[in-house]
Motif scaffolding. Structure first.
Motif, PDB file in Angstrom:
ATOM      1  N   VAL A  13       0.837  -1.202   0.000  1.00  0.00           N
ATOM      2  CA  VAL A  13       0.000   0.000   0.000  1.00  0.00           C
ATOM      3  C   VAL A  13       0.867   1.244   0.000  1.00  0.00           C
ATOM      4  N   ASP A  14       1.923   1.223   0.813  1.00  0.00           N
ATOM      5  CA  ASP A  14       2.832   2.365   0.892  1.00  0.00           C
ATOM      6  C   ASP A  14       3.533   2.613  -0.449  1.00  0.00           C
ATOM      7  N   LEU A  15       3.930   1.545  -1.122  1.00  0.00           N
ATOM      8  CA  LEU A  15       4.597   1.691  -2.413  1.00  0.00           C
ATOM      9  C   LEU A  15       3.659   2.263  -3.469  1.00  0.00           C
ATOM     10  N   ARG A  16       2.399   1.813  -3.448  1.00  0.00           N
ATOM     11  CA  ARG A  16       1.426   2.339  -4.394  1.00  0.00           C
ATOM     12  C   ARG A  16       1.193   3.828  -4.162  1.00  0.00           C
ATOM     13  N   ALA A  17       1.074   4.210  -2.886  1.00  0.00           N
ATOM     14  CA  ALA A  17       0.869   5.617  -2.554  1.00  0.00           C
ATOM     15  C   ALA A  17       2.076   6.456  -2.987  1.00  0.00           C
ATOM     16  N   ARG A  18       3.271   5.898  -2.792  1.00  0.00           N
ATOM     17  CA  ARG A  18       4.481   6.624  -3.192  1.00  0.00           C
ATOM     18  C   ARG A  18       4.547   6.775  -4.710  1.00  0.00           C
ATOM     19  N   ALA A  19       4.125   5.728  -5.433  1.00  0.00           N
ATOM     20  CA  ALA A  19       4.125   5.794  -6.897  1.00  0.00           C
ATOM     21  C   ALA A  19       3.130   6.847  -7.394  1.00  0.00           C
ATOM     22  N   VAL A  20       1.947   6.894  -6.759  1.00  0.00           N
ATOM     23  CA  VAL A  20       0.963   7.914  -7.133  1.00  0.00           C
ATOM     24  C   VAL A  20       1.530   9.302  -6.894  1.00  0.00           C
ATOM     25  N   GLU A  21       2.144   9.515  -5.741  1.00  0.00           N
ATOM     26  CA  GLU A  21       2.718  10.816  -5.412  1.00  0.00           C
ATOM     27  C   GLU A  21       3.810  11.202  -6.409  1.00  0.00           C
ATOM     28  N   THR A  22       4.583  10.212  -6.835  1.00  0.00           N
ATOM     29  CA  THR A  22       5.722  10.481  -7.719  1.00  0.00           C
ATOM     30  C   THR A  22       5.308  10.700  -9.163  1.00  0.00           C
ATOM     31  N   TYR A  23       4.377   9.885  -9.666  1.00  0.00           N
ATOM     32  CA  TYR A  23       4.089   9.864 -11.097  1.00  0.00           C
ATOM     33  C   TYR A  23       2.728  10.434 -11.494  1.00  0.00           C
ATOM     34  N   ASP A  24       1.769  10.502 -10.549  1.00  0.00           N
ATOM     35  CA  ASP A  24       0.401  10.891 -10.889  1.00  0.00           C
ATOM     36  C   ASP A  24       0.014  12.271 -10.391  1.00  0.00           C
ATOM     37  N   LEU A  25       0.878  12.935  -9.619  1.00  0.00           N
ATOM     38  CA  LEU A  25       0.600  14.264  -9.094  1.00  0.00           C
ATOM     39  C   LEU A  25       1.735  15.211  -9.470  1.00  0.00           C
ATOM     40  N   GLY A  26       1.452  16.519  -9.373  1.00  0.00           N
ATOM     41  CA  GLY A  26       2.451  17.471  -9.822  1.00  0.00           C
ATOM     42  C   GLY A  26       2.663  17.314 -11.316  1.00  0.00           C
ATOM     43  N   GLU A  27       3.937  17.336 -11.740  1.00  0.00           N
ATOM     44  CA  GLU A  27       4.258  17.079 -13.149  1.00  0.00           C
ATOM     45  C   GLU A  27       4.263  15.572 -13.361  1.00  0.00           C
ATOM     46  N   THR A  28       3.239  15.073 -14.040  1.00  0.00           N
ATOM     47  CA  THR A  28       3.036  13.628 -14.121  1.00  0.00           C
ATOM     48  C   THR A  28       3.925  12.988 -15.182  1.00  0.00           C
ATOM     49  N   THR A  29       3.903  11.672 -15.169  1.00  0.00           N
ATOM     50  CA  THR A  29       4.485  10.913 -16.261  1.00  0.00           C
ATOM     51  C   THR A  29       3.580  11.036 -17.494  1.00  0.00           C
ATOM     52  N   VAL A  30       3.907  10.340 -18.560  1.00  0.00           N
ATOM     53  CA  VAL A  30       3.113  10.357 -19.791  1.00  0.00           C
ATOM     54  C   VAL A  30       2.201   9.136 -19.807  1.00  0.00           C
ATOM     55  N   PHE A  31       0.914   9.372 -20.032  1.00  0.00           N
ATOM     56  CA  PHE A  31      -0.088   8.311 -20.058  1.00  0.00           C
ATOM     57  C   PHE A  31      -0.547   8.038 -21.488  1.00  0.00           C
TER      58      PHE A  31
END
Length: 296
Positions: A13-31
């Motif tokens: 759960v912690d890893l998923r939350a960290r991934a969301v914070e890193t890639y899905d918020l702020g300047e996101t990755t490319v989807f």
């Protein structure tokens, strides 16, 4: 057994939350777009202290150079301080294997409807982040300016503002000429009638540099992929063609804020602050109206 799995589950759960914070918020990755994975997008998502705070959506459409991440970064501060999500699509060159750089500019390329691809992205982003995306603002510069004014004609009901930047060619509201030069056959081509009343409700900015005078890229020649009679009639330069579009809109009762920027060449980054000012003005009025309705 359950107790022995608990730490691993918590770690997951912690890893998923960290991934969301890193890639899905702020300047996101490319989807990749789920509706059509040939196309993709990146975002700026403001980090909110209050998840209930409403966010508005701004779409920034790239030009021929496909600088979609640069536009995302250019509008990020605006998104942060004005509570806006920034969506920047990528419509690659040669999606159909023919090296066509310009298909998205004219909305239709073979079996691809780029307006529908954008709307699929908008709905996807709305679902992912829990946003109201019934209406959004659309900015496009150069090739993106092509796309923006044509999208406005086809979908005025989806926009709360449109900023049309330095398109090389324009579609005038001319019922004597066919698409893309005019609008005579829009019903046959797109299956709709243009809703001029809805277009009049959309705040419109047209923006171009006064020094944007090169014509090598925008002069249509017979035999060219998008040549048709009247292709060059709106003017020789981008300022002339955008002014023709302004006059066409105003003749149809559509108000236009026309910004001719002194000493500015063909450079989309230089117009962004002026576009942000326009969107901020519209947002202020839009949000004041929402507050009044909520108070009733």
């Amino acid at each position: 057994m359950v107790q022995s799995l608990a730490p691993a589950l918590l770690e997951d759960v912690d890893l998923r939350a960290r991934a969301v914070e890193t890639y899905d918020l702020g300047e996101t990755t490319v989807f990749a777009c789920k509706g059509d994975p040939r196309f993709s997008y990146c975002l700026y998502i403001p980090r909110r202290s209050d998840p209930a705070e409403a966010l508005d959506l701004v779409v920034a459409m790239h030009g021929t150079g496909r600088a979609f991440i640069e536009y995302r970064d250019a509008f990020a501060a605006f998104g942060r301080w004005n509570n806006c999500v920034i969506l920047c699509p990528l419509f690659p060159v040669g999606v159909r294997g023919d090296d066509n750089r310009d298909g998205f500019k004219y909305i239709v390329e073979g079996d691809i409807r780029y307006d529908e691809v954008l709307l699929a992205m908008v709905e996807e982003v709305g679902a992912r982040y829990g946003l109201d995306v019934e209406r959004f603002a659309l900015f496009g510069y150069s090739g993106g300016g092509h796309f923006t004014h044509r999208f406005l004609m086809l979908h005025p009901d989806r926009l709360w503002a449109a900023s049309i930047g330095a398109p090389g060619s324009v579609t005038l509201l001319d019922r004597e000429r066919d698409w893309w030069v005019g609008i005579r056959n829009v019903r046959e081509r797109f299956g709709i009638e243009l809703d001029m009343a809805a277009m009049r409700e959309v705040p419109v900015q047209m923006i171009v540099g006064a020094a944007d005078l090169e014509t090598w890229e925008i002069t249509h020649r017979e035999g060219g992929r998008h040549y048709m009679p009247g292709a060059n009639d709106a003017g020789r330069t981008r300022p002339e063609r955008l002014d023709s579009l302004r006059r066409s809109f105003e003749a149809a009762g559509i108000e236009v804020r026309f910004d001719l920027l002194p000493n500015v060449p063909h450079d989309g980054r230089k117009v962004v602050p002026h576009v942000e000012a326009f969107f901020a003005d519209v947002l202020k009025a839009r949000r004041s109206s929402r507050q009044l309705l909520a108070a009733e």
